[in-house]
Design a protein around this motif. Structure first.
Motif, PDB file in Angstrom:
ATOM      1  N   TYR A  54       0.836  -1.199   0.000  1.00 46.80           N
ATOM      2  CA  TYR A  54       0.000   0.000   0.000  1.00 46.80           C
ATOM      3  C   TYR A  54       0.872   1.251   0.000  1.00 46.80           C
ATOM      4  N   ASN A  55       0.547   2.219  -0.848  1.00 46.45           N
ATOM      5  CA  ASN A  55       1.295   3.472  -0.944  1.00 46.45           C
ATOM      6  C   ASN A  55       2.788   3.206  -1.147  1.00 46.45           C
ATOM      7  N   ASP A  56       3.096   2.194  -1.949  1.00 43.02           N
ATOM      8  CA  ASP A  56       4.484   1.812  -2.246  1.00 43.02           C
ATOM      9  C   ASP A  56       5.235   1.311  -1.021  1.00 43.02           C
ATOM     10  N   GLY A  57       4.507   0.919   0.026  1.00 44.77           N
ATOM     11  CA  GLY A  57       5.134   0.246   1.151  1.00 44.77           C
ATOM     12  C   GLY A  57       5.565   1.121   2.302  1.00 44.77           C
ATOM     13  N   ILE A  58       5.320   2.442   2.242  1.00 49.07           N
ATOM     14  CA  ILE A  58       5.621   3.338   3.360  1.00 49.07           C
ATOM     15  C   ILE A  58       4.358   4.147   3.624  1.00 49.07           C
ATOM     16  N   PHE A  59       3.637   3.838   4.687  1.00 51.76           N
ATOM     17  CA  PHE A  59       2.319   4.436   4.869  1.00 51.76           C
ATOM     18  C   PHE A  59       1.910   4.422   6.336  1.00 51.76           C
ATOM     19  N   ASN A  60       0.954   5.250   6.670  1.00 53.58           N
ATOM     20  CA  ASN A  60       0.314   5.174   7.986  1.00 53.58           C
ATOM     21  C   ASN A  60      -1.172   4.894   7.790  1.00 53.58           C
ATOM     22  N   GLY A  61      -2.013   5.899   7.746  1.00 55.10           N
ATOM     23  CA  GLY A  61      -3.434   5.625   7.542  1.00 55.10           C
ATOM     24  C   GLY A  61      -4.259   6.873   7.707  1.00 55.10           C
ATOM     25  N   PRO A  62      -5.525   6.822   7.358  1.00 57.39           N
ATOM     26  CA  PRO A  62      -6.393   7.991   7.501  1.00 57.39           C
ATOM     27  C   PRO A  62      -6.877   8.145   8.940  1.00 57.39           C
ATOM     28  N   GLN A  63      -7.239   9.356   9.297  1.00 62.99           N
ATOM     29  CA  GLN A  63      -7.902   9.557  10.575  1.00 62.99           C
ATOM     30  C   GLN A  63      -9.337   9.032  10.466  1.00 62.99           C
ATOM     31  N   PHE A  64      -9.815   8.411  11.517  1.00 57.67           N
ATOM     32  CA  PHE A  64     -11.158   7.840  11.470  1.00 57.67           C
ATOM     33  C   PHE A  64     -11.744   7.757  12.875  1.00 57.67           C
ATOM     34  N   ARG A  65     -13.039   7.672  12.922  1.00 53.39           N
ATOM     35  CA  ARG A  65     -13.744   7.534  14.202  1.00 53.39           C
ATOM     36  C   ARG A  65     -13.569   6.108  14.707  1.00 53.39           C
ATOM     37  N   ARG A  66     -13.077   5.985  15.907  1.00 49.96           N
ATOM     38  CA  ARG A  66     -12.795   4.672  16.479  1.00 49.96           C
ATOM     39  C   ARG A  66     -13.960   4.191  17.337  1.00 49.96           C
ATOM     40  N   VAL A  67     -14.436   3.005  17.051  1.00 51.69           N
ATOM     41  CA  VAL A  67     -15.482   2.369  17.847  1.00 51.69           C
ATOM     42  C   VAL A  67     -14.881   1.127  18.475  1.00 51.69           C
ATOM     43  N   TYR A  68     -14.796   1.116  19.798  1.00 48.95           N
ATOM     44  CA  TYR A  68     -14.175   0.013  20.509  1.00 48.95           C
ATOM     45  C   TYR A  68     -15.233  -0.947  21.045  1.00 48.95           C
ATOM     46  N   LEU A  69     -14.962  -2.238  20.940  1.00 49.10           N
ATOM     47  CA  LEU A  69     -15.838  -3.282  21.461  1.00 49.10           C
ATOM     48  C   LEU A  69     -15.021  -4.207  22.352  1.00 49.10           C
ATOM     49  N   SER A  70     -15.698  -5.009  23.151  1.00 50.67           N
ATOM     50  CA  SER A  70     -15.003  -5.962  24.026  1.00 50.67           C
ATOM     51  C   SER A  70     -15.134  -7.397  23.547  1.00 50.67           C
ATOM     52  N   ASN A  71     -16.116  -7.684  22.701  1.00 46.30           N
ATOM     53  CA  ASN A  71     -16.336  -9.053  22.229  1.00 46.30           C
ATOM     54  C   ASN A  71     -15.328  -9.393  21.127  1.00 46.30           C
ATOM     55  N   PRO A  72     -14.465 -10.400  21.321  1.00 46.62           N
ATOM     56  CA  PRO A  72     -13.460 -10.743  20.309  1.00 46.62           C
ATOM     57  C   PRO A  72     -14.055 -11.167  18.971  1.00 46.62           C
ATOM     58  N   GLU A  73     -15.289 -11.667  18.978  1.00 45.63           N
ATOM     59  CA  GLU A  73     -15.899 -12.100  17.726  1.00 45.63           C
ATOM     60  C   GLU A  73     -16.209 -10.929  16.805  1.00 45.63           C
ATOM     61  N   HIS A  74     -16.376  -9.759  17.374  1.00 43.29           N
ATOM     62  CA  HIS A  74     -16.774  -8.589  16.579  1.00 43.29           C
ATOM     63  C   HIS A  74     -15.725  -7.482  16.609  1.00 43.29           C
ATOM     64  N   SER A  75     -14.503  -7.803  16.995  1.00 45.72           N
ATOM     65  CA  SER A  75     -13.478  -6.771  17.106  1.00 45.72           C
ATOM     66  C   SER A  75     -12.108  -7.364  16.824  1.00 45.72           C
ATOM     67  N   VAL A  76     -11.139  -6.484  16.622  1.00 42.76           N
ATOM     68  CA  VAL A  76      -9.758  -6.898  16.371  1.00 42.76           C
ATOM     69  C   VAL A  76      -8.843  -6.100  17.296  1.00 42.76           C
TER      70      VAL A  76
END
Length: 476
Positions: A54-76
C-alpha cells in the motif's frame, strides 16, 4: 542546549537538502552527518526502492472515528503509538471488526516483518518489528508502516538498519511540529539504506527473526501460564473473563459496612463476585504470602541525574511495560535501596487513573535483565516470603484481567488512585497443588528467559550492521 560541532559545522548547502527548513532539528540531530558518511559507501539505495504494498510500502493511515468493542468475535486488537513498544500485547483495545476490515482501513492490518515507526506524539520516531504473532493486529494512523519487498531486501536486515543509530538519526530528523510531533511517509522515501553482501544481510535478518520468534514465545508462555493457573486452581471460568459482559454496577445495597472503607467502589458487585470466586478454592491471602517478603509501595526520593557510567536507569510506570524499558539515569547512592528489586518481585502500577488503557493496576515481573533497572515509588512491590509460593507463580495470576479488575476495586483517592492497604492484604490467592505451582512458575521463568535472549540477539544484529558500516567507511 545542543549546538553544532566546530569540526562539523552546519553548511549552507544543507539548507537546500532539507527543503530550506529553518528549525534546528535536522541540522543538529546528526542525520546530515550520517547521510554524508553513508554517501561514501559504494552501494546505498533509497528506502522507497526496497518497499512494496500500500502506498508503495511506506504508509500510515487515515484519521477515522474509532469504535471500541469488548467481544473478540466482533473486534480486532488495535495497536497505537503508545502500545507498539509494549512487550505484552494481550490487553490491547479492540476496534470494531466491520470498520477494520472495510476498504478504507483493511491496509492497516500488520504483517510479520514490517517495521513500525511511531509518527505522531511525544514518542514520534520510535521503531519496532512486527512479530509472527502480530498478524491479527491492526494499527492506528499514528503508526507508520514500512513493508519490505522480499525480492529486494530481507525484512530483518531493513529493520536492523532503521533501528540502528544510523537509521535513528534519519528518522528523528524527519520529526516536525512543536506541541505535537509528526513524521509523514514522504519524509522517509529518500532515506539511504546501505547494502552489503547477501551472506551478511541474511545473517542479520536471521538474528532479528529469531529475536521476534522468541518475543512471540514470551507472549505465548505468559498466556499459557495464566491459563494453567486457573485450570490448576479449579477456576477455568476465569480464563477468558470479560468484565464488560457482566451487568453494570448501577445500583446495589451493601450490608455490614465497617469503618475499614465507606467507598462504594470498594463494594462493586462485579468485583465482589470475582473475589468470592477466588476465595471459593483452597488458598491464602496476599498479606500472608508476603509475610517475610515485601508488600508496599516505594519510598519517595529526590532524583539526582548522572551519566550512564555512574548511575542506574530509573524506569517509570509507562516504560516498565515496554519490551526494552527506557528511563533517565540517576545516582543510586542518593536514592533509597528499594529502587532495586529482588529476583521474582512483582511490580504493580500503584498510582494512576481509571482509564481502560492506563497501566494503573497492571503488573510486571522483575527477573533477569530487568533486575538491572531501578523503579520509582509509583509501584507496589510484591515479594513472596514463602518459598512454596514463588513470585513467578503469583505473576501468572497478577497479569490476568480478573486480577486487574480486583486491584482497581480496592482503590482509594481522588484524581490519582492508590490501593487500600487493608483490602490489599486481604486479597485472596488461590493455591494449586505444589507440582502445579512449580510447573506454572517454570513456564513464566522460561518466558522471561526467551525475552532476555531476544534482546541479546537483536543487539547482536545491530552490532553486526554497525561494524559493517564502520568498516566500509574506513575502506572508502
Amino acid at each position: 542546549m545542543k549546538i553544532a560541532r566546530m569540526d562539523n559545522p552546519v553548511r549552507a548547502d544543507w539548507f537546500s537538502d532539507q527543503g530550506l527548513r529553518l528549525d534546528a532539528s535536522p541540522y543538529l540531530s546528526g542525520a546530515l552527518e550520517v547521510r554524508k558518511r553513508l554517501e561514501v559507501l559504494p552501494n546505498t539505495v533509497r528506502l522507497a526502492s526496497l518497499t512494496t504494498g500500500y502506498n508503495d510500502g511506506i504508509f500510515n493511515g487515515p484519521q477515522f472515528r474509532r469504535v471500541y468493542l469488548s467481544n473478540p468475535e466482533h473486534s480486532v486488537p488495535f495497536l497505537g503509538s503508545k502500545d507498539m513498544m509494549t512487550s505484552d500485547l494481550t490487553r490491547l483495545p479492540r476496534l470494531r471488526r466491520s470498520d477494520a476490515e472495510s476498504g478504507s482501513l483493511s491496509h492497516l492490518r500488520l504483517k510479520p516483518g514490517m517495521t513500525l515507526i511511531s509518527c505522531s506524539g511525544f514518542h514520534a520516531g520510535r521503531r519496532s518489528y512486527v512479530r509472527p504473532d502480530m498478524a491479527t493486529i491492526w494499527s492506528s494512523q499514528d503508526v507508520l508502516k514500512v513493508e519490505p519487498d522480499p525480492g529486494k531486501i530481507r525484512a530483518g536486515y531493513l529493520y536492523a538498519f532503521l533501528a540502528s543509530r544510523f537509521g535513528e538519526a534519519f528518522v528523528k530528523a524527519s520529526v516536525y511540529g512543536s506541541a505535537v510531533k509528526h513524521i509523514e511517509p514522504h519524509h522517509l522515501v529518500d532515506l539511504p539504506v546501505p547494502r552489503f553482501d547477501s551472506v551478511l544481510e541474511q545473517q542479520i535478518h536471521d538474528l532479528v527473526e529469531e529475536s521476534a520468534r522468541l518475543r512471540a514465545a514470551f507472549q505465548a508462555g505468559l498466556v499459557a501460564a495464566s491459563e494453567d493457573f486457573f485450570r490448576s486452581a479449579g477456576l477455568p471460568e476465569l480464563i477468558d473473563y470479560r468484565w464488560h459482559d457482566e451487568e453494570s454496577d448501577l445500583g446495589f445495597v451493601v450490608h455490614g459496612v465497617t469503618p475499614v472503607t465507606l467507598r462504594a467502589l470498594n463494594f462493586r458487585p462485579r468485583a465482589q463476585r470475582l473475589t468470592d470466586v477466588l476465595r471459593s478454592v483452597p488458598g491464602t491471602t496476599l498479606g500472608q504470602v508476603c509475610e517475610g517478603g515485601t508488600l508496599r509501595t516505594g519510598a519517595r526520593f529526590k532524583r539526582i541525574d548522572t551519566d550512564e557510567e555512574h548511575g542506574v536507569r530509573l524506569v517509570g510506570q509507562r516504560q516498565a511495560f515496554w519490551g526494552r524499558p527506557e528511563g533517565r539515569w540517576i545516582s543510586a547512592a542518593a536514592a533509597p535501596g528499594d529502587i532495586l528489586q529482588e529476583d521474582e518481585t512483582i511490580l504493580v502500577a500503584a498510582h494512576g487513573t481509571f482509564g481502560e488503557n492506563e497501566v494503573y493496576s497492571r503488573s510486571v515481573f522483575i527477573t533477569g535483565s530487568l533486575l538491572e533497572n531501578a523503579y520509582g515509588q509509583d509501584f507496589l512491590r510484591v515479594l513472596s516470603g514463602r518459598a512454596e509460593v514463588p513470585g513467578a507463580y503469583l505473576f501468572a495470576l497478577f497479569r490476568t484481567n480478573a486480577m486487574f479488575r480486583i486491584f482497581r476495586s480496592i482503590s482509594v483517592g481522588g484524581k490519582q488512585q492508590e490501593y487500600h492497604t487493608t483490602l490489599l492484604r486481604d486479597l485472596p490467592i488461590p493455591l494449586a497443588p505444589m507440582a502445579d505451582r512449580e510447573r506454572i512458575a517454570e513456564t513464566v521463568r522460561k518466558a522471561y528467559r526467551d525475552r532476555d535472549r531476544a534482546d541479546v540477539l537483536e543487539d547482536q544484529a545491530l552490532a553486526l550492521l554497525t561494524d559493517a558500516i564502520e568498516e566500509a567507511e574506513a575502506r572508502w
